[in-house]
Design an enzyme around this catalytic site. Structure first.
Site, PDB file in Angstrom:
ATOM      1  N   ARG A   1       0.839  -1.199   0.000  1.00  0.00           N
ATOM      2  CA  ARG A   1       0.000   0.000   0.000  1.00  0.00           C
ATOM      3  C   ARG A   1       0.872   1.246   0.000  1.00  0.00           C
ATOM      4  NH1 ARG A   1      -4.990   2.271   2.230  1.00  0.00           N
ATOM      5  NH2 ARG A   1      -4.850   4.432   1.557  1.00  0.00           N
TER       6      ARG A   1
ATOM      7  N   ARG B   1      -5.471   1.250  -4.711  1.00  0.00           N
ATOM      8  CA  ARG B   1      -4.652   0.673  -3.647  1.00  0.00           C
ATOM      9  C   ARG B   1      -4.719  -0.846  -3.664  1.00  0.00           C
ATOM     10  NH1 ARG B   1      -8.339   4.136   0.116  1.00  0.00           N
ATOM     11  NH2 ARG B   1      -7.561   5.511  -1.453  1.00  0.00           N
TER      12      ARG B   1
ATOM     13  N   ASP C   1      -6.821  -1.614   1.473  1.00  0.00           N
ATOM     14  CA  ASP C   1      -7.297  -0.510   2.296  1.00  0.00           C
ATOM     15  C   ASP C   1      -8.050  -1.116   3.472  1.00  0.00           C
ATOM     16  OD1 ASP C   1      -7.891   2.132   3.048  1.00  0.00           O
ATOM     17  OD2 ASP C   1      -9.778   2.111   1.941  1.00  0.00           O
TER      18      ASP C   1
ATOM     19  N   ASP D   1     -10.053   0.024   6.953  1.00  0.00           N
ATOM     20  CA  ASP D   1     -10.622   1.155   7.679  1.00  0.00           C
ATOM     21  C   ASP D   1     -11.383   0.680   8.909  1.00  0.00           C
ATOM     22  OD1 ASP D   1     -10.018   3.458   5.989  1.00  0.00           O
ATOM     23  OD2 ASP D   1     -11.365   2.540   4.526  1.00  0.00           O
TER      24      ASP D   1
END
Length: 146
Positions: free
Chosen positions: A86, A95, A98, A100
């Protein structure tokens, strides 16, 4: 492990072997200290968000139970992303991986680099669908007492 907090983490990838990036992330999340991976949603393909032209994403939500603090979990998520190459060059750019933090128990955090609940949650229908899938209770067997 004593009971920790329930945390929803979104996984996304739109570069390389997307499914392999998600599988790597799930395995690494499961191996985090003082953390259990409780459930994973279905994987779905979604259109990219933002102004940068790029290919579609594979997305998935996982439900963790962790004793880690939000900041410590974020540092570990960034390390997992880095393992898959990344690069944080362009906001909302393509990317490999990812990760989150979408929700962290009932906590609210508003820091420049960490927002809990994630500020984009209301704008991402696929996250809402994935959370609903994880929250859906499995049917319970019925017992018959004569």
């Amino acid at each position: 492990m004593p009971a920790g907090e329930r945390v929803y983490v979104a996984l996304g990838s739109n570069l390389g072997v997307r499914a392999a990036h998600l599988a790597h992330a799930r395995a690494r999340l499961e191996a985090l200290p003082r953390t259990r991976l409780l459930k994973a949603s279905s994987v779905e393909e979604t259109a990219p968000i933002g102004p940068v032209p790029q290919g579609p994403y594979l997305n998935q939500m996982v439900l963790l139970e962790t004793e880690l603090e939000p900041r410590e979990l974020l540092v570990r998520l960034h390390a997992i992303e880095a393992e898959r190459g990344r690069v944080r060059a362009v906001r909302w750019g393509p990317r490999t991986l990812d990760l989150d933090i979408v929700r962290f128990g009932a906590r609210t955090v508003r820091d420049p680099d960490l927002g809990i609940p994630h500020p984009e949650l209301p704008n991402r229908d696929f996250w809402l669908r994935e959370i609903a899938e994880l929250d859906a209770e499995a049917p319970r067997p019925t017992s018959h007492v004569p």
